[in-house]
Design an enzyme around this catalytic site. Structure first.
Site, PDB file in Angstrom:
ATOM      1  N   ASP A  71      40.824  41.096  34.256  1.00 19.60           N
ATOM      2  CA  ASP A  71      40.438  40.365  35.473  1.00 19.60           C
ATOM      3  C   ASP A  71      41.620  39.696  36.172  1.00 19.60           C
ATOM      4  O   ASP A  71      41.440  38.994  37.171  1.00 19.60           O
ATOM      5  CB  ASP A  71      39.381  39.299  35.134  1.00 19.60           C
ATOM      6  CG  ASP A  71      37.972  39.884  35.092  1.00 19.60           C
ATOM      7  OD1 ASP A  71      37.764  40.982  35.640  1.00 19.60           O
ATOM      8  OD2 ASP A  71      37.075  39.243  34.511  1.00 19.60           O
ATOM      9  N   ARG A  96      39.176  34.948  29.872  1.00 21.09           N
ATOM     10  CA  ARG A  96      40.148  34.845  30.970  1.00 21.09           C
ATOM     11  C   ARG A  96      41.205  33.757  30.730  1.00 21.09           C
ATOM     12  O   ARG A  96      42.172  33.671  31.486  1.00 21.09           O
ATOM     13  CB  ARG A  96      39.423  34.603  32.306  1.00 21.09           C
ATOM     14  CG  ARG A  96      38.535  35.778  32.731  1.00 21.09           C
ATOM     15  CD  ARG A  96      38.220  35.768  34.220  1.00 21.09           C
ATOM     16  NE  ARG A  96      39.413  35.932  35.040  1.00 21.09           N
ATOM     17  CZ  ARG A  96      39.421  35.889  36.373  1.00 21.09           C
ATOM     18  NH1 ARG A  96      38.295  35.682  37.032  1.00 21.09           N
ATOM     19  NH2 ARG A  96      40.535  36.050  37.053  1.00 21.09           N
ATOM     20  N   ARG A 142      31.548  27.866  37.466  1.00 19.14           N
ATOM     21  CA  ARG A 142      32.864  28.125  36.850  1.00 19.14           C
ATOM     22  C   ARG A 142      33.798  26.924  36.912  1.00 19.14           C
ATOM     23  O   ARG A 142      34.815  26.902  36.218  1.00 19.14           O
ATOM     24  CB  ARG A 142      33.530  29.311  37.533  1.00 19.14           C
ATOM     25  CG  ARG A 142      32.817  30.633  37.339  1.00 19.14           C
ATOM     26  CD  ARG A 142      32.779  31.038  35.883  1.00 19.14           C
ATOM     27  NE  ARG A 142      32.322  32.399  35.751  1.00 19.14           N
ATOM     28  CZ  ARG A 142      33.100  33.464  35.862  1.00 19.14           C
ATOM     29  NH1 ARG A 142      34.387  33.319  36.095  1.00 19.14           N
ATOM     30  NH2 ARG A 142      32.607  34.661  35.741  1.00 19.14           N
ATOM     31  N   HIS A 171      31.303  31.910  42.342  1.00 18.88           N
ATOM     32  CA  HIS A 171      32.520  31.253  42.846  1.00 18.88           C
ATOM     33  C   HIS A 171      32.279  30.929  44.315  1.00 18.88           C
ATOM     34  O   HIS A 171      31.638  31.704  45.033  1.00 18.88           O
ATOM     35  CB  HIS A 171      33.733  32.194  42.776  1.00 18.88           C
ATOM     36  CG  HIS A 171      34.390  32.291  41.435  1.00 18.88           C
ATOM     37  ND1 HIS A 171      34.807  33.490  40.882  1.00 18.88           N
ATOM     38  CD2 HIS A 171      34.750  31.327  40.544  1.00 18.88           C
ATOM     39  CE1 HIS A 171      35.384  33.267  39.717  1.00 18.88           C
ATOM     40  NE2 HIS A 171      35.356  31.964  39.480  1.00 18.88           N
ATOM     41  N   CYS A 265      38.620  37.761  46.314  1.00 22.55           N
ATOM     42  CA  CYS A 265      38.954  37.574  44.890  1.00 22.55           C
ATOM     43  C   CYS A 265      40.285  38.238  44.535  1.00 22.55           C
ATOM     44  O   CYS A 265      40.972  37.789  43.626  1.00 22.55           O
ATOM     45  CB  CYS A 265      37.873  38.174  44.003  1.00 22.55           C
ATOM     46  SG  CYS A 265      36.225  37.573  44.280  1.00 22.55           S
TER      47      CYS A 265
HETATM   48  N1  ARG Z   1      35.128  39.389  36.746  1.00 24.83           N
HETATM   49  C1  ARG Z   1      35.714  38.234  37.330  1.00 24.83           C
HETATM   50  C2  ARG Z   1      35.071  36.996  36.746  1.00 24.83           C
HETATM   51  O1  ARG Z   1      33.887  36.971  36.551  1.00 24.83           O
HETATM   52  C3  ARG Z   1      35.586  38.255  38.820  1.00 24.83           C
HETATM   53  C4  ARG Z   1      36.328  37.146  39.503  1.00 24.83           C
HETATM   54  C5  ARG Z   1      36.083  37.077  40.972  1.00 24.83           C
HETATM   55  N2  ARG Z   1      36.936  36.147  41.585  1.00 24.83           N
HETATM   56  C6  ARG Z   1      36.620  35.347  42.626  1.00 24.83           C
HETATM   57  N3  ARG Z   1      37.551  34.649  43.178  1.00 24.83           N
HETATM   58  N4  ARG Z   1      35.385  35.234  43.051  1.00 24.83           N
HETATM   59  O2  ARG Z   1      35.706  36.011  36.490  1.00 24.83           O
END
Ligand code: ARG
Length: 270
Positions: A71, A96, A142, A171, A265
């Site tokens: 990611d 992550r 998040r 997000h 993203c």
């Molecule tokens: N697979 C990633 C996650 O879930 C996607 C991140 C997307 N990033 C964003 N800025 N919306 O963390």
């Protein structure tokens, strides 16, 4: 942002999708049995890169992708940059978390002098977007709301916390686009009533995206105020932007949407 004539030159950080994959499931879009097509992902990422650099003349820096960090391609989560100051990400998901050190090294070796690691979970520009001098900051999926004050303090800016209510738009940058100095676009259903009101009371023009636009990741777009790069499926929003006089650049993002990502993203504003 540097203004040449009337157009802003945007500085962006991207990361090539060399190791991009659906290796785990940390949002409702990700399914390990719905794998990425690597060559298509690479073509789509290059189209975005070429749109920024060749069509728009934006400046793109690159961070080296890392095997085992699929990611990392989503550089929006790599930090929040304000002048020479950077708020580093504290990722909620263990998968992550090793990305933070990679971005920290990149910022340090590129002249960013003041780096701050927040005490609370914070996923960078994915959850924090500047509109003029206001920092809109998303929670709770998040990033943690109590951390917003800490970020405001470190950067010396005014922060407005926005509560996200739909797990598909986890997000802030999946539910809100900064269009220009008078306008933002939102997917209204992704926000609590109070947060939607807060946006409407601060920004003169708030464009409402349809369900169809939101599901096509249309809010996950990058604008310099006059030109906007937007996922190709978000047709209604594209029309609305054209009627406002913006130049619209639709791009395909199917492979990244399998991971819950889109144009924004893949983009960190420096
Ligand atoms: N697979 C990633 C996650 O879930 C996607 C991140 C997307 N990033 C964003 N800025 N919306 O963390």
């Amino acid at each position: 942002m540097l203004f040449i004539g009337i157009l802003a030159v945007m500085n962006i950080l991207m990361c090539a999708p060399k190791f991009f994959d659906i290796a785990y499931e940390i949002n409702p879009w990700m399914h390990t049995d719905n794998p990425v097509n690597p060559s298509l992902a690479s073509t789509q990422w290059e189209e975005l890169y070429n749109t920024y650099t060749k069509k728009l003349g934006w400046k793109v820096s690159l961070i080296e992708p890392e095997d085992g960090l699929p990611d990392m391609v989503f550089t929006a989560n790599g930090g929040l940059v304000y002048g020479q100051k950077v708020v580093l990400p504290t990722f909620r998901q263990p998968d992550r978390q090793p990305e933070t050190a990679k971005f920290e090294t990149w910022f340090k070796s590129h002249g960013y002098s003041e780096l701050h690691k927040p005490r609370y979970d914070f996923e960078g520009e994915g959850d924090a977007l500047f509109w003029n001098d206001v920092l809109f900051a998303g929670f709770p999926w998040r990033s943690d709301k109590p951390g917003h004050a800490e970020i405001a303090d470190f950067l010396g800016v005014r922060t407005v916390s926005l509560q996200l209510t739909d797990p598909r738009f986890y997000h802030l940058d999946t539910a809100l686009t900064i269009v220009n100095e008078t306008t933002v676009a939102v997917y209204p259903q992704a926000f609590s009533k109070e947060s939607l009101k807060a946006i409407q009371s601060i920004v003169p023009t708030v464009i409402n995206a349809t369900d169809e636009d939101a599901v096509a990741y249309g809010l996950n777009s990058a604008s310099d105020g006059k030109r906007i790069v937007i996922p190709e499926g978000a047709k209604n929003l594209q029309e609305k932007y054209r009627s406002l006089g913006l130049d619209v650049f639709p791009v395909p993002i199917s492979e990244f949407q399998k991971s819950g990502g889109g144009v924004k993203c893949l983009t960190l504003f420096l």
